[in-house]
Motif scaffolding. Structure first.
Motif, PDB file in Angstrom:
ATOM      1  N   ASP A 203       1.734 -10.407   0.311  1.00  0.00           N
ATOM      2  CA  ASP A 203       2.587  -9.392   0.915  1.00  0.00           C
ATOM      3  C   ASP A 203       2.102  -8.032   0.423  1.00  0.00           C
ATOM      4  O   ASP A 203       2.391  -7.635  -0.703  1.00  0.00           O
ATOM      5  N   PRO A 204       1.346  -7.280   1.249  1.00  0.00           N
ATOM      6  CA  PRO A 204       0.774  -6.013   0.784  1.00  0.00           C
ATOM      7  C   PRO A 204       1.819  -4.980   0.383  1.00  0.00           C
ATOM      8  O   PRO A 204       1.524  -4.081  -0.402  1.00  0.00           O
ATOM      9  N   SER A 205       3.048  -5.106   0.901  1.00  0.00           N
ATOM     10  CA  SER A 205       4.085  -4.127   0.568  1.00  0.00           C
ATOM     11  C   SER A 205       4.521  -4.217  -0.897  1.00  0.00           C
ATOM     12  O   SER A 205       5.200  -3.321  -1.405  1.00  0.00           O
ATOM     13  N   GLU A 206       4.144  -5.294  -1.584  1.00  0.00           N
ATOM     14  CA  GLU A 206       4.506  -5.449  -2.993  1.00  0.00           C
ATOM     15  C   GLU A 206       3.631  -4.593  -3.913  1.00  0.00           C
ATOM     16  O   GLU A 206       3.928  -4.442  -5.094  1.00  0.00           O
ATOM     17  N   TYR A 207       2.550  -4.038  -3.371  1.00  0.00           N
ATOM     18  CA  TYR A 207       1.619  -3.287  -4.198  1.00  0.00           C
ATOM     19  C   TYR A 207       1.615  -1.812  -3.797  1.00  0.00           C
ATOM     20  O   TYR A 207       1.849  -1.478  -2.632  1.00  0.00           O
ATOM     21  N   HIS A 208       1.378  -0.953  -4.767  1.00  0.00           N
ATOM     22  CA  HIS A 208       1.335   0.473  -4.471  1.00  0.00           C
ATOM     23  C   HIS A 208       0.396   1.168  -5.451  1.00  0.00           C
ATOM     24  O   HIS A 208       0.048   0.619  -6.515  1.00  0.00           O
ATOM     25  N   ASP A 209       0.007   2.376  -5.111  1.00  0.00           N
ATOM     26  CA  ASP A 209      -0.958   3.139  -5.895  1.00  0.00           C
ATOM     27  C   ASP A 209      -0.226   3.886  -7.005  1.00  0.00           C
ATOM     28  O   ASP A 209       0.284   4.990  -6.814  1.00  0.00           O
ATOM     29  N   THR A 210      -0.156   3.281  -8.181  1.00  0.00           N
ATOM     30  CA  THR A 210       0.585   3.884  -9.289  1.00  0.00           C
ATOM     31  C   THR A 210      -0.089   5.163  -9.790  1.00  0.00           C
ATOM     32  O   THR A 210       0.596   6.092 -10.232  1.00  0.00           O
TER      33      THR A 210
END
Length: 288
Positions: A203-210
């Protein structure tokens, strides 16, 4: 979105007029080079290294440097007779299973939208390609560069993915590939167990650019005149000395994290139910 190219998919004797759009965008924080003292922008001039004079853009040509250091200057006329397709066609060359194409070949993704008169043949080819489970291998010329590409279907839209040519893929030549490195059966089994434990649907929405988020906060703090506090850096773990022990500990940690997910979901669900009950009570008191 604004189209960046117009052309047509050429499929046998069928022509499908389409518009091309960039399917991705780089979400990055951009900076300008400025003078530290007053914030003035730093500009660059096009200066000839021979006479030191600034050169207007209209007088700039393309030059190819030879191994001897000499430069061959090419003009617009030199490029006119090159066999680069200018017909604005996406030529379908063949159809192939998607898993036969190594993702390392893919360069950039584009969306294709049909022109009004091309909607029906577009949908026809889309449905036929989707039911076949294959991708179309095509050839297209974009920005003065001819590329192989694939056509596949995503969310009802054709995605054109340009590809690198075979001679643009580097061959990995690393010394360890020639070494006879022994992996014990127990280590392999434990590594496979770790993979199984961490397996889940992507699920790509679980990752983000911190990093980008933190950088944006630094900028916002600067704008607001706040003191910028450096984030505490976490110590990176060094390479494992005992590979088997590290694998075993990783499996246990992954299991604990997986077991904790239902509890989190349950708490989140319970919180939602409590909020619904509270809202229901407020609504009852209001109606009374």
């Amino acid at each position: 979105m604004r189209s960046i190219w117009k052309g047509a998919i050429s499929f046998g004797l069928v022509t499908i007029p389409v518009k091309l759009y960039s399917a991705t965008e780089q979400k990055d924080v951009t900076f300008h080079q400025v003078h530290r003292e007053d914030g003035g922008r730093i500009r660059y001039k096009r200066v000839c290294t021979v006479d030191g004079e600034e050169v207007p853009y209209s007088d700039i040509a393309k030059g190819y440097e030879l191994a001897s250091g000499e430069v061959v200057v090419l003009t617009d006329e030199d490029f006119e007779d090159l066999p680069l397709s200018s017909s604005r066609r996406i030529d379908v060359l063949q159809f192939a299973p998607a898993d036969q194409i190594d993702p390392i070949y893919f360069a950039k993704s584009y969306y294709l939208e049909p022109d009004a008169q091309g909607a029906k043949p577009y949908v026809l080819l889309r449905n036929a390609l989707e039911s076949s489970g294959q991708v179309a291998v095509v050839k297209v010329a974009l920005r003065q560069r001819e590329s192989l590409a694939t056509l596949r279907v995503r969310d009802g839209i054709f995605v054109l993915e340009t590809m690198l040519w075979p001679d643009e893929i580097r061959t990995p030549d690393f010394p360890f590939l020639e070494e006879d490195i022994e992996v014990r059966a127990q280590e392999l089994k434990m590594a496979e167990s770790l993979i199984t434990t961490m397996e889940s649907d992507f699920d790509p929405s679980e990752y983000h650019d911190t990093y980008r988020e933190a950088l944006q906060q630094v900028i916002e703090a600067k704008v607001a005149g706040k003191e910028v506090v450096a984030a505490r850096e976490e110590e990176e773990a060094g390479p494992a000395v005992d590979l088997m022990a590290a694998l075993r500990a990783s499996v246990e940690a992954a299991k604990k994290e997986r077991e904790g997910e239902p509890a989190k979901q349950k708490r989140a669900g319970g919180k939602a139910k409590d909020e619904d009950k509270a809202a229901s009570k407020r609504k009852t008191r209001k109606s009374a």
